[in-house]
Design a protein around this motif. Structure first.
Motif, mmCIF file in Angstrom:
data_model
loop_
_atom_site.group_PDB
_atom_site.id
_atom_site.type_symbol
_atom_site.label_atom_id
_atom_site.label_comp_id
_atom_site.label_asym_id
_atom_site.label_seq_id
_atom_site.Cartn_x
_atom_site.Cartn_y
_atom_site.Cartn_z
ATOM 1 N N GLY A 1 54.148 52.244 120.196
ATOM 2 C CA GLY A 1 53.365 51.764 121.276
ATOM 3 C C GLY A 1 53.003 50.245 121.112
ATOM 4 O O GLY A 1 52.806 49.637 122.109
ATOM 5 N N MET A 2 52.879 50.058 119.995
ATOM 6 C CA MET A 2 52.683 48.302 119.767
ATOM 7 C C MET A 2 53.712 47.537 120.051
ATOM 8 O O MET A 2 53.515 46.465 120.737
ATOM 9 C CB MET A 2 52.288 48.161 117.969
ATOM 10 C CG MET A 2 50.787 48.755 117.592
ATOM 11 S SD MET A 2 50.805 48.968 115.920
ATOM 12 C CE MET A 2 50.494 47.612 115.345
ATOM 13 N N LEU A 3 54.977 48.153 119.795
ATOM 14 C CA LEU A 3 55.933 47.251 120.307
ATOM 15 C C LEU A 3 56.208 47.177 121.795
ATOM 16 O O LEU A 3 56.692 46.325 122.440
ATOM 17 C CB LEU A 3 57.491 47.510 119.278
ATOM 18 C CG LEU A 3 57.503 47.304 117.930
ATOM 19 C CD1 LEU A 3 58.828 47.918 117.451
ATOM 20 C CD2 LEU A 3 57.467 45.736 117.738
ATOM 21 N N TYR A 4 55.993 48.299 122.300
ATOM 22 C CA TYR A 4 55.989 48.586 123.772
ATOM 23 C C TYR A 4 54.974 47.613 124.450
ATOM 24 O O TYR A 4 55.543 46.989 125.587
ATOM 25 C CB TYR A 4 55.800 49.986 124.297
ATOM 26 C CG TYR A 4 55.950 50.422 125.693
ATOM 27 C CD1 TYR A 4 57.325 50.842 126.103
ATOM 28 C CD2 TYR A 4 55.089 50.264 126.664
ATOM 29 C CE1 TYR A 4 57.594 51.109 127.321
ATOM 30 C CE2 TYR A 4 55.361 50.261 127.910
ATOM 31 C CZ TYR A 4 56.567 50.785 128.486
ATOM 32 O OH TYR A 4 56.796 51.197 129.605
ATOM 33 N N GLU A 5 53.758 47.663 124.168
ATOM 34 C CA GLU A 5 52.656 46.770 124.528
ATOM 35 C C GLU A 5 53.222 45.233 124.315
ATOM 36 O O GLU A 5 52.936 44.271 125.084
ATOM 37 C CB GLU A 5 51.424 46.997 123.838
ATOM 38 C CG GLU A 5 50.168 46.356 124.416
ATOM 39 C CD GLU A 5 48.957 47.080 123.694
ATOM 40 O OE1 GLU A 5 48.884 47.183 122.460
ATOM 41 O OE2 GLU A 5 48.081 47.292 124.320
ATOM 42 N N ALA A 6 54.101 44.962 123.382
ATOM 43 C CA ALA A 6 54.311 43.530 123.188
ATOM 44 C C ALA A 6 55.633 43.139 123.926
ATOM 45 O O ALA A 6 55.978 42.046 124.030
ATOM 46 C CB ALA A 6 54.771 43.439 121.854
ATOM 47 N N GLY A 7 56.065 44.271 124.638
ATOM 48 C CA GLY A 7 57.209 44.107 125.620
ATOM 49 C C GLY A 7 58.271 44.373 125.595
ATOM 50 O O GLY A 7 59.434 44.352 126.228
ATOM 51 N N LEU A 8 58.808 45.212 124.408
ATOM 52 C CA LEU A 8 59.996 45.765 124.125
ATOM 53 C C LEU A 8 60.099 47.088 124.799
ATOM 54 O O LEU A 8 59.166 47.943 124.952
ATOM 55 C CB LEU A 8 60.248 45.866 122.677
ATOM 56 C CG LEU A 8 60.499 44.525 121.917
ATOM 57 C CD1 LEU A 8 60.723 45.111 120.187
ATOM 58 C CD2 LEU A 8 61.996 44.333 122.390
ATOM 59 N N ARG A 9 61.250 47.607 125.128
ATOM 60 C CA ARG A 9 61.459 48.748 125.927
ATOM 61 C C ARG A 9 62.437 49.393 125.345
ATOM 62 O O ARG A 9 63.293 49.126 124.113
ATOM 63 C CB ARG A 9 61.845 48.247 127.384
ATOM 64 C CG ARG A 9 60.789 47.746 128.090
ATOM 65 C CD ARG A 9 59.648 48.549 128.330
ATOM 66 N NE ARG A 9 58.399 47.874 129.309
ATOM 67 C CZ ARG A 9 57.546 47.454 128.533
ATOM 68 N NH1 ARG A 9 57.314 47.587 127.229
ATOM 69 N NH2 ARG A 9 56.601 46.988 129.281
ATOM 70 N N GLY A 10 62.708 50.818 125.727
ATOM 71 C CA GLY A 10 63.791 51.589 125.007
ATOM 72 C C GLY A 10 65.000 51.760 125.589
ATOM 73 O O GLY A 10 66.094 51.973 124.840
#
Lengths: 141, 115
Positions: free
Chosen positions: B103-112
């Motif tokens: 969640g933290m990395l997603y919120e920072a802009g990274l995607r799967g």
């Protein structure tokens, strides 16, 4: 590059910590030969899945990799129990791996389907109680 | 985003590859099942996992993953870290659980990345 370069490996049975050594070596050799990275990635994933399967299900075996200017041909031969139902084994999510293997991060039933996905040709010859030989080809050009 | 950016987001500690944190990262894959990582991961990715065995390093090597971040405070043994060093991987550890770290990395802009 010579016309065909042949690499041979013996996969040790029941030694999960060493599984992948052959695939790692093939990957490094393909890099040295200047094979394109997307081709190396496909070969690496397919071969690693196959090598892991040989350790989990077949008590090891032999891997032969032939590198030619046109393609990379991988033959994985084991003397394991054989595959009773190939179409079922190819189904994503189907696995006969024991819980011990699942706890190590494998046995999700993606191996064979993944090998097919990342190669241009795959053939499985299997006989119960005798063994399995899988041939995979990734085109270079 | 660089690996250093990701490290900062997670408050992670670098175990291997301190000098390689300027690499750009494209996507993230979070899983304890290496079979799924092999099926769905993209290259130049970060792998988030709580699984600590040598096959995690091998899996990352085959997929051209550039960094493994061990979640839940997990830390691989020295032999596994040595393998990572030999293959040029960056290894980090964070105390965050898998869900939070993703969640933290997603919120920072990274995607799967799409399958």
């Amino acid at each position: 590059m010579a016309d065909i370069i042949t690499l041979r490996y013996t996969v040790s049975p029941d030694d999960f910590t060493r599984a992948g050594e052959a695939s790692s070596d093939v990957k490094n050799k393909l890099k040295q030969l200047g094979i394109a990275p997307p081709v190396i990635r496909k070969v690496s994933i397919a071969l690693y899945e196959g090598e892991i399967n040989m350790v989990i299900h077949a008590k090891g075996g032999e891997i032969t990799v032939e590198v030619s200017p046109e393609s990379i041909r991988m033959v994985l031969a084991d003397v394991g129990p054989g595959i009773p139902d190939i179409s079922l084994a190819m189904k994503e999510g189907y696995s006969t791996a024991p819980d011990e293997i699942r706890s190590l991060g494998f046995g999700a039933g993606m191996g064979l389907s993944n090998m097919k996905k990342y190669t241009d040709y795959m053939d499985i010859q299997t006989e119960l109680g005798i063994g399995t030989t899988i041939t995979m080809i990734v085109n270079v050009t | 985003m660089t690996l250093e950016d990701a490290r900062r987001v997670l408050g992670a500690r670098v175990l291997v590859g301190e000098n390689c944190l300027d690499q750009e990262v494209g996507t993230v894959c979070g899983s304890d099942m290496m079979s799924d990582v092999l099926a769905f991961s993209k290259d130049h990715s970060i792998l988030l996992t709580g699984l600590c065995n040598p096959q995690v390093i091998r899996t990352a090597e085959m997929l051209d993953i550039i960094c493994i971040i061990f979640v839940r405070g997990k830390r691989p043994d020295d032999k596994t870290l040595e393998m990572a060093r030999d293959t040029g991987l960056v290894i980090m550890e964070t105390g965050h659980r898998m869900f939070s770290a993703c969640g933290m990395l997603y919120e920072a802009g990274l995607r799967g990345g799409a399958i």
